[in-house]
Design a protein around this motif. Structure first.
Motif, mmCIF file in Angstrom:
data_model
loop_
_atom_site.group_PDB
_atom_site.id
_atom_site.type_symbol
_atom_site.label_atom_id
_atom_site.label_comp_id
_atom_site.label_asym_id
_atom_site.label_seq_id
_atom_site.Cartn_x
_atom_site.Cartn_y
_atom_site.Cartn_z
ATOM 1 N N ILE A 417 1.185 -0.936 -0.213
ATOM 2 C CA ILE A 417 -0.162 0.077 -0.223
ATOM 3 C C ILE A 417 1.157 1.170 -0.247
ATOM 4 O O ILE A 417 1.860 1.231 0.995
ATOM 5 C CB ILE A 417 -1.090 0.117 1.511
ATOM 6 N N PRO A 422 -4.005 0.761 -2.874
ATOM 7 C CA PRO A 422 -3.046 -0.955 -2.889
ATOM 8 C C PRO A 422 -2.868 -0.968 -3.769
ATOM 9 O O PRO A 422 -3.336 -0.939 -5.774
ATOM 10 C CB PRO A 422 -5.148 -1.284 -2.858
ATOM 11 N N GLU A 479 -8.651 -4.938 2.318
ATOM 12 C CA GLU A 479 -8.818 -4.753 4.014
ATOM 13 C C GLU A 479 -8.689 -3.769 4.200
ATOM 14 O O GLU A 479 -9.275 -3.261 5.494
ATOM 15 C CB GLU A 479 -8.376 -5.948 4.520
ATOM 16 N N LEU A 480 -7.452 -2.972 4.202
ATOM 17 C CA LEU A 480 -6.855 -1.611 5.368
ATOM 18 C C LEU A 480 -7.450 -0.686 3.729
ATOM 19 O O LEU A 480 -7.789 0.240 4.910
ATOM 20 C CB LEU A 480 -5.241 -1.922 5.684
ATOM 21 N N THR A 481 -7.466 -0.369 2.845
ATOM 22 C CA THR A 481 -7.538 0.544 1.823
ATOM 23 C C THR A 481 -8.792 0.918 1.825
ATOM 24 O O THR A 481 -9.860 2.091 1.943
ATOM 25 C CB THR A 481 -7.125 0.941 1.069
ATOM 26 N N GLY A 482 -10.129 -0.274 1.666
ATOM 27 C CA GLY A 482 -10.983 -0.135 0.856
ATOM 28 C C GLY A 482 -10.734 -0.746 0.065
ATOM 29 O O GLY A 482 -10.225 -0.449 -1.083
ATOM 30 N N GLU A 483 -11.869 -1.181 -1.171
ATOM 31 C CA GLU A 483 -11.849 -1.391 -2.746
ATOM 32 C C GLU A 483 -12.144 0.247 -3.400
ATOM 33 O O GLU A 483 -12.946 1.225 -2.642
ATOM 34 C CB GLU A 483 -12.619 -1.911 -2.914
#
Lengths: 511, 92
Positions: A417, A422, A479-483
């Motif tokens: 990231i 991402p 999971e960390l950034t969102g889509e």
């Protein structure tokens, strides 16, 4: 239509022409014809020297629609492109194509010539700064063409990129047109990217600030290609010539990635006598060289060559005897320039010798291991280094696609990231380098092998390297950034990305 | 709860976000600047909004300068800004 990696392309792009779709990295490698070149004889020692660039430009009869080429060895210190366009811009000439092997922030004045219609097309391998921004937002009348370093040489040799006048920034030249890159205040070492321009342009102008007695030494571009030698006050600012990024990263994440990449090289069986190696000048890529050096020293391995843009780090490895040669298309820092002057094994290579797929053998094809970066990489291992995730042009292939295709083991090293983006993702904004030429991606949260490399995967697993699927990397990132939301882009094509063989791998649309 | 004292938290550093809360009586309004606004703008705004709701804030103008912060960072900065405002407010 769709090309073989599923990118949707128009059949025809206004201002570019019919689109030949990319159908595979190793397609279209057949017999080719090189273009014929018209050359004006200069016999009986006719005088090539002009004391004034304006006078020369009056003399060479620049017309509407011509293609002028430039090389980028002076990088962000280059003064020649701006100098030439400043003189031509006011002459009422329109529709010029600027074929510059790369463009940097220093080339901002080009934007005004784009807006004025003096320059209506740009052909380049790497574009950053205001020119990239202006192209992305539709200021250039025709779509820019983005090449690879090897692809540009191919296009020049085939005549796809037909150069009328090549302006060659020459750190030193003699009065009969022999050019070298090792003398003068703007000495930049290798002049590899300018070689095809000199050989195939109809008119070749050496622009120099250092006229040396005939015959010049260490000639990179020879008199038989050069029509004129123009003497100016300064061709470049030495502080801008040196790349700003040639330091090893101190970021522990970057160091972890680099050390894992070296584990992959060893596990894949390449850490042995004769290894050939290339890496970029980014902080993580250089750190790979650092860890590789430790391993080579401790195992007593002597490599055959390191190639590419050469940095002080690779010079250090060469001078410690870890490589027998350096193959250099462009010196990235002062250490590389010094070594290029001093070391016999530190050889120059032209862009064609470096990466042209349509000649009789490129150096990239002799390369074992390539370490490369990525702005984005998708589930098929396709890599974007052309646009940012916002859709703006901020780079280009340079040698990325050439080395990925040629090397036996191509490893992308990247953080998973960066600034919430991402890097591993469902779909990349632009495809620069096809996934079929990428073997491994190493991130701080896992290493993934291209499923097409079954044998390599087995080797790595047998050697104890823990692997994940590229989908896993994507999921961890999301999971960390969102889509990420899809970009809303205009339909208008502002740049056509050509693969090294001249087929279209993707297009860039207006932001 | 209405934000009555201006406050801020966070920083304009990479991977962080600067959250500034200003007094307002017109509900929650968010002015977001972000390098990743195109891809994540809606999500960032929704994280700010939800965090404010959970803290019981019904009215404030949020000025957010994002440099690529992840959700947990955004939440932490918003909560800290709210607490600083309740504690008397400060731009420190």
């Amino acid at each position: 239509m769709l090309n073989s990696i599923g990118r949707i392309l128009p059949d025809y792009v206004e201002g570019y022409g019919t689109v030949r779709p990319f159908m595979g990295a190793y397609e279209n490698l057949t017999k080719v014809e090189r273009k014929g070149v018209s050359a004006l004889s200069n016999t009986c020692g006719g005088n090539k020297v002009r004391e004034d660039l304006a006078e020369l430009i009056g003399e060479i009869d620049i017309k509407d629609g011509m293609t002028l080429s430039f090389h980028h060895h002076l990088r962000n210190g280059d003064k020649v492109l701006n100098m030439v366009l400043k003189l031509i811009g006011g002459m009422g000439i329109k529709n010029l194509t600027i074929a510059a092997s790369s463009l940097f922030p220093v080339h901002e004045p080009l934007v005004q010539w784009m807006k004025a219609g003096v320059v209506t097309q740009i052909v380049s391998n790497y574009i950053s700064g205001p020119v990239a921004q202006a192209i992305s937002t539709g200021e250039l009348a025709r779509p820019a063409i983005m090449h690879t370093h090897g692809g540009r040489a191919r296009a020049i040799e085939s005549g796809d990129l037909d150069i009328d006048i090549a302006f060659i920034a020459a750190p030193a030249a003699d009065a009969y047109g022999n050019i070298n890159g090792v003398q003068g205040p703007a000495a930049c070492g290798s002049l590899g990217y300018a070689v095809s321009d000199a050989e195939y342009a109809r008119t070749v102008v050496a622009v120099t600030d250092t006229l040396v007695p005939y015959p010049a030494q260490r000639v990179a571009i020879s008199q038989e290609y050069v029509d004129y030698v123009v003497v100016v006050d300064s061709i470049g600012d030495p502080t801008g010539i040196v790349s700003g990024t040639t330091q090893i990263t101190r970021n522990p994440i970057g160091l972890k990635i680099a050390s894992q990449a070296v584990d992959v090289i060893e596990a894949a069986g390449y850490l042995k006598e004769g290894i050939s190696f290339q890496t970029g000048a980014g902080g993580v890529s250089l750190a790979v060289a650092h860890f590789l050096k430790q391993k080579m020293l401790s195992k007593g391995v002597i490599g055959s060559f390191a190639s590419g843009g050469i940095t002080g780090y690779l010079v250090d490895m060469y001078e410690q005897g870890l490589f027998r040669a350096l193959m250099d298309v462009q010196c990235f820092d002062l250490e590389a320039i010094r070594s290029f002057k001093e070391n016999e094994g530190h050889q120059s290579m032209s862009a064609s010798k470096y990466g042209n797929p349509h000649n009789k053998g490129a150096v990239v094809d002799q390369l074992d291991v390539m370490i490369m970066g990525a702005t984005e990489i998708d589930l098929d291992f396709n890599v974007n280094v052309t646009t940012g995730s916002h859709g703006l042009i901020m780079g280009g292939s340079g040698g990325h696609s050439d080395t990925a295709a040629g090397s036996k083991l191509s490893i992308v090293v990247t953080q998973l990231i960066k600034v919430r983006n991402p890097i591993v993702r469902e779909r990349v904004t632009t495809v620069t380098t096809p996934g079929e030429t990428i073997d491994v991606v190493v991130t701080e949260r896992g290493i993934a092998v291209n499923p097409k490399r079954e044998k390599l995967r087995e080797q790595l697993v047998d050697a104890g390297i823990r692997l994940v699927e590229i989908e896993d990397l994507k999921n961890m990132a999301y999971e960390l950034t969102g889509e990420p939301e899809d970009l809303e882009l205009d339909d208008r094509v502002v740049a056509v990305v050509e693969y090294r063989n001249g087929t279209v791998i993707d297009v860039v649309r207006m932001v | 709860m209405i934000i009555q004292n201006p406050s801020c938290a966070g920083a304009m550093e990479s991977n962080d976000i600067l959250i500034m809360l200003h007094p307002s009586e017109d509900g929650v309004q968010i002015q977001l600047e972000s390098k990743v606004k195109k891809q994540f703008g809606r999500r960032i705004e929704s994280v700010i909004k939800t965090t404010l709701e959970q803290a019981g804030v019904t009215s404030t103008v949020v000025i957010a300068r994002d440099k690529g912060a992840l959700d947990y960072t955004i939440k932490a900065r918003v909560i800290t800004a709210v607490n600083r405002s309740l504690g008397g407010g400060s731009y420190e």
